[in-house]
Design a protein around this motif. Structure first.
Motif, PDB file in Angstrom:
ATOM      1  N   SER A 490       0.827  -1.206   0.000  1.00  0.00           N
ATOM      2  CA  SER A 490       0.000   0.000   0.000  1.00  0.00           C
ATOM      3  C   SER A 490       0.862   1.257   0.000  1.00  0.00           C
ATOM      4  CB  SER A 490      -0.934   0.005   1.212  1.00  0.00           C
ATOM      5  OG  SER A 490      -1.873  -1.048   1.147  1.00  0.00           O
ATOM      6  N   THR A 491       1.936   1.257   0.795  1.00  0.00           N
ATOM      7  CA  THR A 491       2.816   2.425   0.845  1.00  0.00           C
ATOM      8  C   THR A 491       3.511   2.646  -0.490  1.00  0.00           C
ATOM      9  OG1 THR A 491       3.181   2.109   3.211  1.00  0.00           O
ATOM     10  CG2 THR A 491       4.768   3.466   2.035  1.00  0.00           C
ATOM     11  N   LEU A 492       4.004   1.576  -1.118  1.00  0.00           N
ATOM     12  CA  LEU A 492       4.647   1.723  -2.426  1.00  0.00           C
ATOM     13  C   LEU A 492       3.667   2.276  -3.457  1.00  0.00           C
ATOM     14  CD1 LEU A 492       6.815  -1.531  -2.602  1.00  0.00           C
ATOM     15  CD2 LEU A 492       7.652   0.818  -2.576  1.00  0.00           C
ATOM     16  N   PRO A 586      -0.562   7.223   5.561  1.00  0.00           N
ATOM     17  CA  PRO A 586      -0.059   6.078   6.327  1.00  0.00           C
ATOM     18  C   PRO A 586      -0.870   4.824   6.004  1.00  0.00           C
ATOM     19  CG  PRO A 586      -1.302   7.553   7.746  1.00  0.00           C
ATOM     20  CD  PRO A 586      -1.165   8.247   6.430  1.00  0.00           C
ATOM     21  N   ALA A 587      -0.189   3.705   5.830  1.00  0.00           N
ATOM     22  CA  ALA A 587      -0.881   2.472   5.441  1.00  0.00           C
ATOM     23  C   ALA A 587      -1.876   2.025   6.502  1.00  0.00           C
ATOM     24  CB  ALA A 587       0.138   1.368   5.174  1.00  0.00           C
ATOM     25  N   ASP A 616      -3.530   8.556  16.645  1.00  0.00           N
ATOM     26  CA  ASP A 616      -4.118   8.619  15.316  1.00  0.00           C
ATOM     27  C   ASP A 616      -3.156   9.304  14.365  1.00  0.00           C
ATOM     28  OD1 ASP A 616      -5.827   9.635  13.046  1.00  0.00           O
ATOM     29  OD2 ASP A 616      -7.309   8.479  14.176  1.00  0.00           O
ATOM     30  N   SER A 617      -2.586   8.533  13.448  1.00  0.00           N
ATOM     31  CA  SER A 617      -1.625   9.096  12.501  1.00  0.00           C
ATOM     32  C   SER A 617      -2.304   9.680  11.275  1.00  0.00           C
ATOM     33  CB  SER A 617      -0.619   8.016  12.069  1.00  0.00           C
ATOM     34  OG  SER A 617      -1.289   6.885  11.532  1.00  0.00           O
ATOM     35  N   PRO A 703      -7.925  -2.462   8.330  1.00  0.00           N
ATOM     36  CA  PRO A 703      -7.465  -1.175   8.859  1.00  0.00           C
ATOM     37  C   PRO A 703      -6.519  -0.437   7.911  1.00  0.00           C
ATOM     38  CG  PRO A 703      -6.090  -2.912   9.724  1.00  0.00           C
ATOM     39  CD  PRO A 703      -7.055  -3.572   8.769  1.00  0.00           C
ATOM     40  N   LEU A 704      -6.548  -0.792   6.616  1.00  0.00           N
ATOM     41  CA  LEU A 704      -5.605  -0.241   5.654  1.00  0.00           C
ATOM     42  C   LEU A 704      -6.157   1.007   4.983  1.00  0.00           C
ATOM     43  CD1 LEU A 704      -4.424  -3.512   3.882  1.00  0.00           C
ATOM     44  CD2 LEU A 704      -3.068  -2.128   5.440  1.00  0.00           C
TER      45      LEU A 704
END
Length: 719
Positions: A490-492, A586-587, A616-617, A703-704
């Motif tokens: 997900s981040t990539l 954030p993932a 919470d980010s 949670p993604l």
């Protein structure tokens, strides 16, 4: 003879039946009365009958009518529902005792859950505004269960401290995700403080940032194989577009997996004009056709790409191979998330238990169960994704032993049985090696094998805490898979989407990569080789085409080993781009929830026992008081003063993607190393471009937080 004068006259039949008919009529009337009242009273109009009827009516009103009316009012009046939630919220400000505000986007009876799932961006902005008015805190309701969400360096430092995270709270991930608890409930990030302290003490001896570097050869090998296979597959697709009469051809077994990934991502070759060079430009692409391709090692058997437009004067279409439409050639258009998922799965498989090519005796254990390591990890990932489905979020999901429930439990038992067998065999090998004086193992080709996570955890031991149990080792291996596949991919994808939308940043990053010395200084090296071949054999165009296809897959680095890792680690702007993408997207939307075990004052807030508190980010990373007025903009230069190291730490508790404090993500070094390596190798070969007619959107799949499935981006090969 005449009847007796004194005898009474004999009654007629009609007279004889009259009393019986009267009695029957009375009975019918009585039964009708009973049925009408609904009460089996002995006599009609008995004392208390009307009182019982009144009591029944009141009970019906209280149990059915009144609750339905209340629910209807709360559904129709979100403001009233918000005031109700605000009233029952237990969290108060320490300074004045007022309640911490609830995020206002609520829907009965879901609390904030409906808004989070249906329109996450609106929820994110509403939560940000609420935090700004309430000392960087707000309350989230999941149905009628409140959660205190906090952000900002001050609050993050206290929540992630040993006082709260270790001494005054527990973790309940096993209750929130019951199937995760069944799969890896004893892994490091799932257990409570007491178990965590023991496991962390053992694992830290063998899994620090320095030990992570030992996994780099495995990471690099998988990244290069994926990129080289992608280059060859793209060249093959382009060749088919130029010469469709040659048919589909054959795909080598080594590239079959890559081709399957392209199919899964609905890959197609599009003309250069389909890419968006201007951020404001939008359009549409061509019509796809399906070409069947014989594959031997994968179930998918189709590659989708666009019909090549002829460059003849009859239709004036562009020639994608030469870029006569003004572009740089054909663009590989696909859902990049599928590519990064496959890459992350291959990397975590190799790092966790090894690949079939590098396994020695561990492969025999897998063969006993009829599987190999990629299949084992794919099964783990499938189970992990199942855990997020609504039916598995209830703690009662397996109370009724249906066929589905029995199947899930059987799959979990098999995964643990395979993992347990691998652990026991690995520990047997370690004992044998120790008896032989620490003889090193090789990978079957005479080279020293790089360690796997299975090896590291099986060998980990502490003088006081001892070693991990077999079940703990298996749980942690599976836990690393859960934490490392979807989050990394997900981040990539977020990074690729950001680079596609911000070409200036992508050009600056590519210039840094080209100037780093990781690759040959002359990017025209493949073309130079082609010119040399032309001078030697000017008429041999077939050999030149084959060499072009070979070059497409062999643009590897000229450095290797620790030197290559150090050079990648030194790319400062790459670190800034990666941090900025993880800050904005954030993932995972927040750190694991802390469940307080006693009444506590958490930073500036009064929280009773049993309260659930979370950093919470996804909201805190947009706070302008922390990140500046341009907090919602993608600007990697904001991290210019940060150290360009592979270690992405909490940055004074502002950057919370990997958590903070005493329990950060233990796999963060491995994840960052993998992402940096993948981005360097990808951007050396391709430019990431947005495609006409395809918007880049994000979505929340609990949670993604990820780029929406089906979002299409383009990879344009560099010349």
């Amino acid at each position: 003879p005449a009847p007796h004068q004194g005898a009474p006259p004999e009654p007629s039949a009609r007279t004889r039946l009259a009393p019986r008919a009267a009695l029957s009529a009375h009975g019918l009337h009585r039964r009708s009365a009973i049925m009408a009242t609904g009460w089996s009273t002995p006599l009609e109009g008995a004392p208390g009958g009307h009182a019982l009827l009144l009591a029944a009516a009141l009970l019906l009103l209280l149990v059915v009518v009144l609750p339905c009316a209340v629910c209807a009012v709360l559904v129709a009046s979100p403001g009233l529902y918000l005031r109700l939630l605000q009233h029952i919220s237990p969290f108060r400000h320490k300074s004045d005792g007022t309640k911490v505000a609830v995020v206002p986007c609520v829907h009965f009876p879901w609390g904030n859950v409906h808004a989070i799932r249906s329109d996450f961006q609106s929820y994110r902005m509403a939560a940000l505004e609420t935090m700004q008015r309430n000392n960087q805190a707000c309350v989230l309701f999941r149905f009628f269960r409140p959660f205190l969400l906090v952000a900002g360096p001050k609050h993050a430092k206290h929540v992630s401290s040993a006082e709260i995270s270790i001494r005054k709270s527990e973790r309940n991930l096993g209750k929130s995700l019951p199937l995760w608890g069944l799969l890896f409930g004893e892994s490091l990030f799932m257990v409570g403080p007491a178990q965590w302290k023991r496991q962390h003490k053992i694992i830290s001896h063998a899994f620090g940032s320095a030990h992570t570097r030992g996994f780099f050869p495995r990471v690099l090998e998988e990244v290069l194989q994926m990129m080289e296979g992608l280059g060859r597959a793209t060249a093959q697709l382009q060749q088919r577009q130029q010469h469709p009469e040659e048919g589909a051809g054959h795909v080598d077994g080594a590239d079959a997996f890559v081709v399957a990934v392209l199919q899964q991502g609905d890959a197609r070759l599009a003309p250069a004009s389909s890419a968006v060079d201007d951020e404001d430009e939008r359009g549409s692409g061509g019509e796809p056709v399906v070409v069947t391709t014989p594959l031997t090692h994968v179930p998918l058997t189709t590659i989708i790409y666009d019909v090549p437009a002829s460059s003849s004067s009859t239709n004036g279409g562009p020639d994608m191979s030469t870029g006569t439409d003004g572009g740089e050639g054909a663009v590989l258009e696909m859902d990049l998330q599928e590519l990064f998922k496959a890459l992350a799965l291959r990397v975590i498989t190799s790092v966790a238990i090894g690949t079939p090519e590098t396994q020695s005796s561990t492969s025999s254990q897998l063969q006993q169960f009829g599987i190999h390591s990629p299949q084992y990890m794919a099964e783990v990932v499938d189970m992990i994704r199942m855990a997020g489905r609504p039916r598995y979020l209830s703690t009662w999901w397996d109370v009724i032993p249906t066929a589905e429930v029995r199947s899930v439990h059987a799959r979990v038992r098999k995964l643990h049985a395979v993992g347990g067998a691998l652990v026991e065999e690995k520990r047997g090998e370690l004992r044998a090696a120790a008896a032989d004086g620490g003889a090193s193992q090789d990978d079957g080709a005479g080279r020293r094998a790089s360690p796997t996570l299975l090896h590291v955890l099986s060998a980990a031991c502490d003088a006081e805490a001892g070693a991990l149990s077999t079940h703990e080792v298996v749980s942690n291996v599976l836990g690393f898979v859960a934490a490392g596949v979807d989050t990394t991919s997900s981040t990539l994808t977020h990074v690729a989407a950001a680079l596609a939308q911000h070409q200036r940043v992508q050009r600056k990053l590519r210039e840094e990569i080209d100037a780093s010395g990781i690759f040959a200084s002359a990017r025209a090296q493949p073309g130079t080789r082609r010119r040399q071949r032309r001078r030697a054999a000017p008429d041999d165009e077939g050999d030149d085409a084959a060499a072009n296809k070979e070059d497409a897959g062999k643009r590897g680095p000229q450095l290797a080993g620790d030197e290559l890792l150090e050079r990648i680690d030194s790319l400062k702007y790459l670190s800034q781009v990666l941090r900025e993408a993880m800050r904005l997207s954030p993932a995972i939307i927040g750190t694991p929830t802390r469940v307080l075990t006693e009444d506590s004052v958490v930073s500036d807030f009064i929280c009773p026992k049993g309260s659930q508190v979370r950093l919470d980010s996804v909201v805190g990373h947009l706070d302008p008081s922390v990140w500046g007025e341009d907090a919602q903009q993608f600007r990697p230069e904001r991290f210019d003063s940060a150290e360009g190291s592979i270690k992405v730490e909490h940055l004074d508790y502002k950057f919370l993607t990997f958590g903070a404090g005493v329990r950060p993500c233990i796999g963060r070094h491995l994840s960052v190393m993998e992402m940096k390596t993948a981005l360097v190798m990808l951007l050396h070969r391709y430019e990431v471009v947005p495609m006409k007619g395809h918007d880049i959107t994000t979505a929340l799949e609990m949670p993604l937080y990820k780029v929406a499935t089906g979002t299409r981006l383009g990879l344009r090969p560099r010349r």
